[in-house]
Design a protein around this motif. Structure first.
Motif, mmCIF file in Angstrom:
data_model
loop_
_atom_site.group_PDB
_atom_site.id
_atom_site.type_symbol
_atom_site.label_atom_id
_atom_site.label_comp_id
_atom_site.label_asym_id
_atom_site.label_seq_id
_atom_site.Cartn_x
_atom_site.Cartn_y
_atom_site.Cartn_z
ATOM 1 N N LEU A 117 0.854 -1.179 0.000
ATOM 2 C CA LEU A 117 0.000 0.000 0.000
ATOM 3 C C LEU A 117 0.898 1.241 0.000
ATOM 4 N N ARG A 118 0.288 2.425 0.004
ATOM 5 C CA ARG A 118 1.137 3.617 0.017
ATOM 6 C C ARG A 118 1.935 3.662 1.327
ATOM 7 N N GLN A 119 3.137 4.215 1.210
ATOM 8 C CA GLN A 119 4.070 4.188 2.331
ATOM 9 C C GLN A 119 3.496 4.870 3.577
ATOM 10 N N SER A 120 2.818 5.989 3.402
ATOM 11 C CA SER A 120 2.335 6.715 4.583
ATOM 12 C C SER A 120 1.295 5.878 5.338
ATOM 13 N N TYR A 121 0.515 5.085 4.619
ATOM 14 C CA TYR A 121 -0.451 4.215 5.318
ATOM 15 C C TYR A 121 0.285 3.071 6.036
ATOM 16 N N LEU A 122 1.301 2.520 5.392
ATOM 17 C CA LEU A 122 2.091 1.472 6.056
ATOM 18 C C LEU A 122 2.734 2.025 7.325
ATOM 19 N N ASN A 123 3.181 3.290 7.253
ATOM 20 C CA ASN A 123 3.753 3.924 8.447
ATOM 21 C C ASN A 123 2.702 4.073 9.544
ATOM 22 N N ILE A 150 0.226 2.125 10.030
ATOM 23 C CA ILE A 150 -0.092 0.787 10.555
ATOM 24 C C ILE A 150 0.997 0.306 11.516
ATOM 25 N N PHE A 151 2.240 0.379 11.040
ATOM 26 C CA PHE A 151 3.328 -0.272 11.785
ATOM 27 C C PHE A 151 4.247 0.698 12.529
ATOM 28 N N GLY A 152 4.080 1.992 12.299
ATOM 29 C CA GLY A 152 5.146 2.910 12.669
ATOM 30 C C GLY A 152 6.141 2.889 11.523
ATOM 31 N N LYS A 153 7.216 3.647 11.658
ATOM 32 C CA LYS A 153 8.116 3.757 10.502
ATOM 33 C C LYS A 153 9.114 2.613 10.399
ATOM 34 N N ASP A 154 9.142 1.723 11.406
ATOM 35 C CA ASP A 154 10.176 0.679 11.400
ATOM 36 C C ASP A 154 9.674 -0.607 10.753
ATOM 37 N N HIS A 155 9.173 -0.492 9.535
ATOM 38 C CA HIS A 155 8.753 -1.699 8.817
ATOM 39 C C HIS A 155 9.607 -1.836 7.566
ATOM 40 N N PRO A 156 9.709 -3.036 7.028
ATOM 41 C CA PRO A 156 10.510 -3.201 5.815
ATOM 42 C C PRO A 156 9.824 -2.533 4.621
ATOM 43 N N LEU A 157 10.583 -2.316 3.576
ATOM 44 C CA LEU A 157 10.019 -1.752 2.353
ATOM 45 C C LEU A 157 9.093 -2.791 1.721
ATOM 46 N N TYR A 158 7.877 -2.422 1.508
ATOM 47 C CA TYR A 158 6.925 -3.355 0.887
ATOM 48 C C TYR A 158 7.185 -3.438 -0.619
ATOM 49 N N PRO A 159 6.776 -4.563 -1.238
ATOM 50 C CA PRO A 159 7.165 -4.783 -2.631
ATOM 51 C C PRO A 159 6.703 -3.673 -3.569
ATOM 52 N N LEU A 160 7.613 -3.279 -4.434
ATOM 53 C CA LEU A 160 7.306 -2.333 -5.512
ATOM 54 C C LEU A 160 7.362 -3.139 -6.801
ATOM 55 N N VAL A 161 6.295 -3.119 -7.545
ATOM 56 C CA VAL A 161 6.232 -3.961 -8.741
ATOM 57 C C VAL A 161 6.145 -3.080 -9.984
ATOM 58 N N GLU A 162 7.027 -3.358 -10.907
ATOM 59 C CA GLU A 162 6.963 -2.650 -12.185
ATOM 60 C C GLU A 162 5.966 -3.396 -13.069
ATOM 61 N N ILE A 163 4.868 -2.755 -13.410
ATOM 62 C CA ILE A 163 3.827 -3.431 -14.195
ATOM 63 C C ILE A 163 4.143 -3.366 -15.689
ATOM 64 N N ALA A 164 4.611 -2.231 -16.144
ATOM 65 C CA ALA A 164 4.911 -2.079 -17.568
ATOM 66 C C ALA A 164 5.998 -1.029 -17.726
ATOM 67 N N SER A 165 6.733 -1.125 -18.822
ATOM 68 C CA SER A 165 7.857 -0.208 -19.020
ATOM 69 C C SER A 165 8.183 -0.088 -20.511
ATOM 70 N N ARG A 166 8.751 1.035 -20.915
ATOM 71 C CA ARG A 166 9.213 1.226 -22.294
ATOM 72 C C ARG A 166 10.392 2.187 -22.256
ATOM 73 N N THR A 167 11.413 1.847 -23.018
ATOM 74 C CA THR A 167 12.603 2.703 -23.093
ATOM 75 C C THR A 167 12.827 3.115 -24.543
ATOM 76 N N ARG A 168 13.228 4.356 -24.750
ATOM 77 C CA ARG A 168 13.624 4.815 -26.082
ATOM 78 C C ARG A 168 14.967 5.537 -25.967
ATOM 79 N N VAL A 169 15.754 5.424 -27.015
ATOM 80 C CA VAL A 169 17.055 6.101 -27.052
ATOM 81 C C VAL A 169 16.950 7.302 -27.986
ATOM 82 N N LEU A 170 17.324 8.477 -27.486
ATOM 83 C CA LEU A 170 17.297 9.694 -28.287
ATOM 84 C C LEU A 170 18.745 10.083 -28.565
#
Lengths: 161, 745
Positions: free
Chosen positions: B477-483, B485-505
């Protein structure tokens, strides 16, 4: 005099409301607590021996057998330190419990006739002690004690979140 | 006391009934008597705040027999697991079994309990813990043993539902007394039944627990649609989330003629309960496969917290699969030059060091059957990340980064929303009963696209190529809500990259090149840009983009319809007519073009043509809300009240919350002399209609939060204004110190 009488009635009404509120444990209801001890909350063998802002103590007594569930909750200035101090009670035998509060540990107590859980939710540190006096309590073997202590820990931490 | 003992004794008899299959009549009677005694006992201390006859309000759940049900009447999941090991194994790790106990839910509902009272939590728990609600456990002086809490939505909650109410949500089901078998006459046998009896009569087991509606989206709507009724918020009806409606309006329902693209019919279950090979024995399997009871979706927080690694891994795979999102770095514009260089990859261009570049990134919700992100998006973090690097890999610009404290860059483009209170404060901790307005909502609806603009400066000394990457990231969930819930001493919750695109200029020349096979074709890239412009009210640009579509695909009727639709919104009806006529020349029965043509015909007073076109749409799409509503209005304007009433009633069957239906039916019923029905519709209209005072609450919030107020403007630019926080790279899921080495539950 009339004012005094009115004040008295207001006081009595306040007292009765307070008493009612105090008769409920904030972290687990009686039906669940006595369910853990294997008895209905209305049984004459079930009693609440202590109930205040930091302790709920439920006991079941049938002849020589006494089962007890004790819950304590305290707000700690340094919760991590307070938790570690409790955790030290378990020593090397402590088994970390996943998904109870921020962190939790469980270990045997009362010469194997009980289980203890130490845990914290943010700055609330709590303990759960579930014991039976019977050496071979048929309804409270070790695996059942562990399961029930975990259930209580989940109830208490859930209500503390 | 005697009564309690008698109740216990009779409950015991019920358990015994599990070992000997009783005749139905006997079993039913044995079930009824203890239920009544139980219900009477619970009623004696139950808080009937909302009325004796409405024990489960503010939730919508109902139960057959209208009395409280003993929690023990629901056979538990371990009972079912005896024959359904695969289902049990999946369910135990899934969201449904953890619907109540998680800290993520409890933190929010506990605030409701502490501030308003436990009786209000029936609203949430009708879906999160229906056994607690129906057992009468949600009252101050509760006498219900809550040992079932850890099972949340157990097997016999879903499989005991007997019928569905309207698609209003909030637990819109009717629960039956749980039965795992019916007798030879089809009567339900309550309670547990010996396994050998079930195996002898598996058809009668299926009859008791499987209903056709379990496979329908309407079943999911019972809980995946929610509103905040006045009994909860002491204010008025506020729509909460509408996942079912979003699906119904998507291409996957095939009920809506107005979608930009078409697709195969797919239900909620089609995506979230896909059949897969079993790994454990399960009598419910067919040909070695079983409909998934993991309900994979976006929640990575619950499996992360509980250590359900298998569920976590599959959830991440799910989020990254399915071509759900498309990211298109579509165009650039150089400062001082109005010309859009687009579509990137297909046209040549030149870049110089020291150029300021505007980049147009189109995020398409391509194959999600609902919005990105659905439901309680105030708690989630779905956002765009945009990174520009020089040839040495040094960052030139970064938007949408995670700060060292785990918080998201405030200036990130976020696909979330910001509900606010009447004081214009953010509704933190999901205190939904305080919601009065929404300051912004940047979700991307199913099938639609959104354009996000980024501006950056190429350093004067840049020589080599510049790499531009755009991503959609998700954190539950968003970090501020996790904070919170648990206080600030919780591990980083998973961040998932759903989609991505790269271009070279390249600095210098950039020739056109072959298309990347994973990219949309150019006509669709333009089309998505047009859709984005349309939603951002940029009508000139939208028409230009759709014109590019028909240049590339002159046979594409929808390209012309899109121009027509844009012109209707722009109130240029004659221009709209030309485009729509062309669409209908290419595709004479095209329901989408017919619908928009009807709107133009209404403007020009061609009522007969208007009605004829709308009737054709309704014939093709009988469950189209829009077509039913507009046809109702057309009939109403013709004074054909019976026909108008029929359309609005059908519209109300499709969407029980449709405001136009409430409003028009209240008038029509009054004209027909149906005063009670008219009053009912009028009252529903009044409570459901938009509160015209609410936008002021949003404005207060936005004034106080200039750092994110631009997100509420449809057209806005993210720039490379320097930020003082060093970015932190999103991390793969990992256990934190607090959670490591624990027992998996």
């Amino acid at each position: 005099m009339r004012h005094l009488r009115l004040a008295f009635f207001v006081f009595v009404a306040f007292l009765s409301a307070t008493c009612h509120a105090d008769s409920l444990c904030p972290w687990i209801n009686k039906a669940t607590a006595f369910g853990v001890l294997g008895v209905s909350e209305e049984s004459p063998m079930a009693s609440v021996s202590e109930l205040n802002a930091t302790v709920c103590n439920f006991t079941y007594r049938d002849g020589n057998i006494m089962r007890e569930l004790r819950i304590t909750v305290e707000q700690a200035k340094d919760p991590e330190q307070a938790f570690n101090a409790y955790k030290a009670h378990c020593g090397k035998d402590g088994n970390s419990l996943r998904a109870i509060g921020n962190e939790a540990v469980m270990c045997a107590t009362n010469k194997g006739q009980g289980e203890q859980v130490f845990s914290r939710v943010r700055d609330n540190v709590f303990t759960i002690t579930l014991t039976t006096s019977a050496g071979n309590d048929p309804t409270m073997p070790r695996d059942v004690l562990i399961e029930k202590a975990g259930l209580v820990a989940e109830q208490v931490s859930g209500n503390l979140f | 006391m005697r009564r309690t003992i008698r109740t216990l004794a009779m409950t015991g008899m019920l358990v015994l009934a599990g070992t000997t299959l009783l005749s139905t009549t006997g079993a039913q009677q044995d079930q009824d008597t203890p239920r009544k005694e139980y219900s009477d006992k619970i009623s004696s201390s139950y808080n009937f705040r909302f009325g004796k006859d409405r024990p489960f309000i503010p939730g919508s759940a109902k139960v057959e027999g209208d009395e409280f049900v003993q929690p023990g009447a629901f056979p538990n999941a371990k009972y079912c697991a005896h024959c359904h090991q695969e289902a049990y194994h999946q369910w135990r790790q899934a969201l449904h079994s953890n619907s109540f106990r998680t800290p993520f839910y409890r933190t929010s509902v506990n605030i409701l309990i502490r501030t308003k009272g436990i009786e209000f939590s029936r609203h949430c728990d009708s879906c999160h813990n229906p056994i607690a609600v129906l057992a009468g456990g949600l009252t101050q002086d509760s006498h219900v043993d809550r040992k079932f809490d850890s099972d949340g939505l157990t097997c016999m909650t879903c499989h005991s539902i007997q019928s569905l109410q309207s698609t209003n949500g909030n637990g819109g089901f009717v629960m039956g007394i749980p039965a795992v078998m019916v007798d030879e006459k089809g009567n339900r046998i309550p309670g547990e039944v010996p396994y050998d009896e079930i195996l002898k009569h598996s058809d009668r087991h299926s009859e008791a627990v499987m209903h056709d509606f379990l496979r329908t989206p309407e079943f999911c709507a019972a809980c995946h649609k929610a509103n905040l009724p006045d009994t909860l918020n002491d204010y008025k009806f506020v729509r909460a989330f509408t996942t079912y409606d979003e699906w119904q309006n998507s291409k996957f329902s095939q009920r809506n003629p107005l979608t930009f693209y078409s697709g195969d019919f797919t239900t909620c279950q089609g995506c979230h309960m896909k059949r897969a090979a079993i790994t454990l024995p399960d009598y419910g399997a067919k040909n070695g496969t079983f409909a998934s009871h993991r309900w994979l979706a976006g929640n990575t927080a619950v499996p992360f917290y509980y250590g359900f690694d298998e569920q976590l891994e599959k959830t991440i795979q799910f989020l990254r699969s399915g071509n759900f999102m498309n990211v298109d770095i579509f165009a650039i514009k150089k400062a001082g030059d109005d010309k859009m260089i687009a579509p990137l990859g297909s046209v040549p261009y030149e870049l110089k060091a020291n150029d300021s570049v505007e980049t147009y990134v189109v995020f398409q919700n391509k194959n999600i059957g609902h919005s990105l992100i659905p439901e309680v998006r105030d708690l989630y973090e779905a956002y765009a990340e945009f990174i520009v690097k020089d040839s040495a890999g040094k960052e030139i610009y970064h938007s949408g980064f995670i700060k060292p404290d785990g918080m998201l860059d405030e200036r990130a483009h976020s696909f979330t929303n910001r509900p606010v209170t009447e004081k214009g404060e953010f509704v933190d901790n999901h205190k939904v009963w305080t919601i009065r307005s929404v300051a912004y909502d940047n979700t991307v609806q199913a099938g639609r696209s959104t354009l996000v603009r980024y501006q950056f400066h190429i350093p004067a000394n840049a020589k080599g190529p510049i790499t531009v990457t755009a991503k959609v990231n998700y954190r539950h969930l968003r970090q501020s809500y996790l904070n919170n819930i648990f206080g600030k001493d919780h591990p980083l919750y998973p961040l998932v990259e759903i989609a991505s695109r790269t271009r070279v200029l390249n600095i210098g020349k950039n020739p056109a090149g072959p298309a990347d096979p994973s990219d949309n074709p150019d006509w669709m890239r333009w089309n998505n840009l047009g859709i984005s412009y349309l939603d951002q009210l940029q009508y000139v640009d939208a028409v230009q983009a759709f014109t590019e579509v028909i240049k590339l695909r002159p046979d594409y009727a929808d390209g012309y319809t899109n121009i027509g639709l844009t012109n209707i919104q722009w109130e240029k009806y004659s221009s709209a007519k030309g485009a729509l006529d062309k669409a209908l020349t290419l595709s004479p029965d095209n329901a989408r073009a017919l619908y928009y043509s009807a709107l133009v015909e209404r403007r020009t007073g061609h009522t007969e043509a208007e009605i004829a076109d709308l009737k054709k749409v309704v014939d093709q799409y009988p469950q189209s809300r829009d077509a039913r509503r507009e046809l109702g209005i057309s009939y109403y304007q013709q004074h054909n009240y019976d026909a108008a009433m029929e359309q609005f009633q059908k519209l109300q069957q499709i969407d029980p919350d449709d405001l136009a239906a409430h409003y028009n039916l209240s008038i029509l019923y009054r004209r027909m002399g149906l005063k009670d029905k008219a009053a009912e519709q009028q009252a529903l209209f009044v409570t459901k209609k938009f509160d015209p005072g609410s936008p002021t609450y949003s404005l207060t919030f936005l004034r106080q939060h200039p750092e994110i107020s631009t997100e509420s403007v449809p057209w806005h630019m993210h720039t490379d204004n320097p930020h003082d926080q060093k970015p932190m790279t999103p991390m793969a899921p990992q256990a934190g110190s607090a959670y490591s080495g624990g027992t998996y539950r």
